[in-house]
Design an enzyme around this catalytic site. Structure first.
Site, short mmCIF file in Angstrom:
data_model
loop_
_atom_site.label_atom_id
_atom_site.label_comp_id
_atom_site.label_asym_id
_atom_site.label_seq_id
_atom_site.Cartn_x
_atom_site.Cartn_y
_atom_site.Cartn_z
N HIS A 308 -9.10 -3.15 -0.54
CA HIS A 308 -7.85 -3.58 0.37
C HIS A 308 -8.07 -4.26 1.48
O HIS A 308 -9.11 -3.84 2.04
CB HIS A 308 -6.73 -2.45 0.62
CG HIS A 308 -5.48 -3.01 0.65
ND1 HIS A 308 -4.94 -3.24 1.90
CD2 HIS A 308 -4.42 -2.99 -0.12
CE1 HIS A 308 -3.71 -3.73 1.98
NE2 HIS A 308 -3.32 -3.50 0.57
N ARG A 356 -4.90 -7.01 -2.23
CA ARG A 356 -5.74 -6.62 -3.38
C ARG A 356 -5.43 -7.18 -4.51
O ARG A 356 -4.27 -7.84 -4.99
CB ARG A 356 -5.51 -5.08 -3.48
CG ARG A 356 -4.17 -4.53 -3.59
CD ARG A 356 -3.92 -2.92 -3.60
NE ARG A 356 -2.65 -2.35 -3.25
CZ ARG A 356 -2.37 -1.13 -3.91
NH1 ARG A 356 -3.09 -0.64 -4.77
NH2 ARG A 356 -1.00 -0.87 -3.49
N LYS A 359 -1.88 -8.22 -6.80
CA LYS A 359 -0.94 -7.79 -5.90
C LYS A 359 -0.25 -9.17 -5.31
O LYS A 359 -0.61 -10.19 -5.65
CB LYS A 359 -1.04 -6.68 -5.22
CG LYS A 359 -1.45 -5.46 -5.80
CD LYS A 359 -0.80 -4.25 -5.38
CE LYS A 359 0.74 -4.12 -5.61
NZ LYS A 359 1.37 -2.80 -5.22
N ASP A 362 1.69 -11.39 1.16
CA ASP A 362 2.55 -10.48 2.29
C ASP A 362 2.11 -11.05 3.58
O ASP A 362 0.95 -11.45 3.81
CB ASP A 362 2.29 -9.13 2.04
CG ASP A 362 2.98 -8.24 3.18
OD1 ASP A 362 3.28 -8.81 4.01
OD2 ASP A 362 3.24 -7.06 2.74
N CYS A 364 1.92 -10.16 6.42
CA CYS A 364 0.71 -9.28 7.42
C CYS A 364 -0.50 -9.34 7.06
O CYS A 364 -1.51 -9.10 7.88
CB CYS A 364 1.29 -7.81 7.24
SG CYS A 364 1.07 -6.90 5.80
N TYR A 365 -0.97 -9.79 5.71
CA TYR A 365 -2.19 -9.80 5.32
C TYR A 365 -2.57 -11.08 5.85
O TYR A 365 -3.84 -11.39 5.81
CB TYR A 365 -2.55 -10.02 3.64
CG TYR A 365 -1.95 -8.62 3.38
CD1 TYR A 365 -2.46 -7.37 4.01
CD2 TYR A 365 -1.39 -8.29 2.19
CE1 TYR A 365 -2.06 -6.20 3.46
CE2 TYR A 365 -0.78 -7.20 1.47
CZ TYR A 365 -1.34 -6.12 2.18
OH TYR A 365 -0.70 -4.85 1.72
N ASP A 420 7.51 -10.17 5.49
CA ASP A 420 6.27 -10.02 4.52
C ASP A 420 6.44 -11.29 3.64
O ASP A 420 5.64 -11.90 3.39
CB ASP A 420 6.83 -8.82 3.70
CG ASP A 420 6.37 -8.58 2.32
OD1 ASP A 420 5.83 -9.58 1.88
OD2 ASP A 420 6.37 -7.40 1.82
N ASP A 427 10.30 -7.57 10.85
CA ASP A 427 10.27 -6.41 11.67
C ASP A 427 8.92 -6.79 12.77
O ASP A 427 8.48 -7.84 12.37
CB ASP A 427 9.87 -5.12 10.96
CG ASP A 427 8.51 -5.38 10.03
OD1 ASP A 427 7.61 -6.02 10.27
OD2 ASP A 427 8.61 -4.87 8.71
N HIS A 430 5.45 -7.11 10.77
CA HIS A 430 5.06 -8.32 10.32
C HIS A 430 4.95 -9.44 11.25
O HIS A 430 4.36 -10.43 11.00
CB HIS A 430 6.16 -8.39 9.18
CG HIS A 430 5.84 -7.80 7.87
ND1 HIS A 430 6.36 -6.62 7.53
CD2 HIS A 430 4.76 -7.85 7.00
CE1 HIS A 430 5.75 -5.87 6.65
NE2 HIS A 430 4.77 -6.77 6.04
C1 FPP Z 1 -0.92 -0.90 0.34
O1 FPP Z 1 0.28 -0.75 0.76
C2 FPP Z 1 -1.52 -0.83 1.88
C3 FPP Z 1 -2.66 -0.08 2.10
C4 FPP Z 1 -3.42 0.66 1.19
C5 FPP Z 1 -3.10 0.20 3.17
C6 FPP Z 1 -2.49 -0.38 4.80
C7 FPP Z 1 -2.85 -0.40 5.83
C8 FPP Z 1 -2.74 -0.96 6.91
C9 FPP Z 1 -1.78 -2.29 6.76
C10 FPP Z 1 -3.40 -0.97 8.27
C11 FPP Z 1 -4.73 -0.05 8.57
C12 FPP Z 1 -5.29 -0.26 9.64
C13 FPP Z 1 -5.32 0.25 11.09
C14 FPP Z 1 -5.99 -0.27 12.02
C15 FPP Z 1 -4.32 1.27 11.13
P1 FPP Z 1 1.33 -1.31 -0.50
O2 FPP Z 1 0.94 -0.89 -2.05
O3 FPP Z 1 2.57 -1.36 -0.25
O4 FPP Z 1 0.93 -3.15 -0.42
P2 FPP Z 1 0.29 -3.98 -1.48
O5 FPP Z 1 0.98 -4.15 -2.59
O6 FPP Z 1 0.34 -5.36 -0.72
O7 FPP Z 1 -1.10 -3.30 -1.50
ZN ZN Z 2 3.31 -6.39 4.83
K K Z 3 2.59 -5.14 0.94
#
Ligand code: FPP
Ligand code: ZN
Ligand code: K
Length: 516
Positions: A308, A356, A359, A362, A364-365, A420, A427, A430
């Protein structure tokens, strides 16, 4: 030369089948998504050759029509040229995202108002500032109670990116965060809550940003050091709290705190890992991080899990705290495999990153994945410490243009704040990370190397980075070309994700400190 013709596609009325209730079947929804987006782009029956005359259609020089107007490359305004026709929940939601993003990207590219000559909307700076001022002032959700330091960190970082002076918040930040500090060391997410490494990370960075050098006295550094000692594990990694889970957030956040505050690297006497023969916070750490790389090439939270982007950033940044990028990254990670995985995170036409495989993009990535790129680029550049090596810098390895278009066309919420993706609410989280990603398209940073004889603290290389000057020779920054001068953001340190000056100030404050 890639040519794409959709002549084998059945007529629309056959594709849009409905069930007994008159709803579109999932197959129909899936087909419609691709049709609607393709038709919106006016591309459906056209030959989509991406290189008709041998010039790179994505280069800025190839952009102008006969009247000298810039053209938007089809990559960002048409449906994906290659797609898997197997319909699954995944493909349906992916089509849906394209359906949300593509009309916005196209509209911007054709609009004459609110966009520049490259079809890129302007940054709604004042609206975002207002949104953030409210976010830090009135956190809206009970769910934010355990993440108070985070809300402060996200807001202060985003405000800094937008050019605001966050030192105005100094006193109030201290007042809010002081009660989160525990006598046993570290900070909880709210008053009376258990210390956690992620909230402690957010506290340290927030105090540093808001303080103008003044706040750091309130940190009980000795207690922090002892508490971090309890988190260090015998496999080299760190737990996120006492009795809690161990993952790469634990490692990155701990090493940010340790290096920024120049805490002793020696494990405190009470550290359980001492029984295993460990004496330093660094023992076994890069090897642990290395074990988190997966078969895909990306990095997971713990060994043997799913890669991820958020964890990839934690691991790369942590390795860059431990030593120079070109030594650490290729020593502990399979760099070609990592490059392949990281490159696959950017999606077209949306332009943003997903976290990942299979998926959705977003905003934030833009930071979690986008922030990996400067670290990787530094790892691929020649060592600046080798005087015989020509200082080669690799150019950008992702589409800065794609990310710029996604963030500015799809992530800016109407009333301010960043989100997102379209149809989600903005928020502070993001807003912080989409802007951080956008900023990193605009400012190239690199590892500058340590001046010889200067090395004292073993983690000195974490501070040997710099933001490259705009007038330096080297390839022109394409992202800066594409946006209006008034829309640039300030630059952040690629490892600590706070303004450069704040990192320097911490360094001055603590690097000469002996003891606590
Ligand atoms: C999946 O969420 C998200 C994660 C598995 C990890 C999230 C972690 C962070 C954003 C920050 C970690 C770092 C620090 C410094 C604390 P989802 O399944 O909702 O999103 P997706 O579909 O985009 O993977
Ligand atoms: Zn996000
Ligand atoms: K997400």
């Amino acid at each position: 030369k890639v040519s794409h013709k959709s002549k084998n596609r059945p007529p629309l009325h056959q594709l849009h089948r409905r069930d007994r209730n008159g709803n579109l079947t999932s197959k129909a929804r899936h087909n419609m998504a691709s049709d609607v987006t393709a038709e919106a782009a006016g591309q459906d029956e056209q030959d989509r050759s991406i290189s008709r005359d041998g010039t790179d259609p994505l280069s800025l020089e190839a952009r102008f029509d006969e009247q000298g107007r810039p053209q938007v490359p089809e990559l960002y305004t048409s449906s994906p040229p290659i797609r898997d026709h197997l319909t699954t929940d995944t493909s349906i939601s992916q089509d849906d995202v394209v359906k949300q993003c593509l009309p916005r990207l196209i509209k911007c590219s054709r609009s004459l108002v609110g966009v520049n000559s490259y079809g890129i909307p302007s940054l709604k700076r004042e609206d975002h500032i207002k949104f953030l001022q409210e976010a830090i002032e009135y956190p809206r959700y009970i769910a934010f109670d355990p993440v108070r330091p985070w809300v402060i960190y996200w807001s202060l970082t985003a405000l800094s990116l937008l050019g605001e002076n966050v030192e105005l918040y100094q006193q109030r930040v201290v007042e809010t965060l002081s009660p989160c500090q525990n006598f046993g060391g570290g900070f909880g997410g709210g008053n009376g809550q258990l210390s956690h490494v992620a909230t402690s990370y957010a506290v340290v960075l927030s105090l540093a940003m808001a303080g103008g050098g003044k706040n750091m006295d309130m940190l009980n550094r000795r207690a922090l050091w002892r508490w971090l000692g309890e988190l260090k594990q015998t496999d080299g990694g760190f737990r996120v709290c006492v009795g809690g889970e161990e993952d790469v957030r634990g490692a990155y956040c701990s090493m940010v705190i340790i290096s920024l505050l120049a805490l002793p690297l020696e494990l405190p006497p009470n550290a359980p890992a001492r029984a295993h023969g460990f004496t330093s916070f660094l023992d076994g750490l890069p090897e642990y991080l290395s074990r988190c790389q997966t078969y895909e090439g990306g990095v997971s939270a713990v060994p043997q899990s799913e890669a991820h982007g958020a964890y990839a950033f934690c691991v790369l940044a942590c390795l860059c705290i431990l030593g120079p990028p070109n030594e650490m990254i290729s020593k502990y990670l399979d760099l070609p495999l990592l490059l392949s995985w990281l490159s696959s995170r950017q999606s077209a036409p949306e332009g943003g990153f997903n976290g990942r495989t299979n998926k959705l993009v977003d905003g934030c990535y833009s930071h979690w994945v986008g922030g990996c790129w400067p670290l990787i680029q530094a790892a691929l550049s020649e060592s600046p410490e080798n005087p015989n090596a020509a200082k080669s810098t690799v150019g950008s390895l992702y589409s800065k243009e794609g990310l710029t278009r996604f963030v500015l066309s799809c992530c800016q919420a109407d009333g301010g704040g960043m989100r997102d993706k379209p149809n989600t609410f903005p928020d502070a989280y993001h807003t912080c990370y989409t802007l951080a990603g956008l900023s990193s398209t605009q400012h190239d940073s690199g590892y500058s190397g340590m001046r010889h004889g200067e090395a004292g603290y073993p983690l000195d290389s974490a501070f040997a980075w710099e933001s490259s000057k705009e007038d330096s020779d080297g390839p022109k920054n394409e992202a800066l070309e594409l946006i209006d001068a008034g829309d640039t953001l300030t630059s952040l340190h690629p490892i600590y994700v706070i303004p450069w000056g704040v990192v320097e100030r911490c360094r001055e404050l603590f690097s000469k400190k002996t003891g606590f």
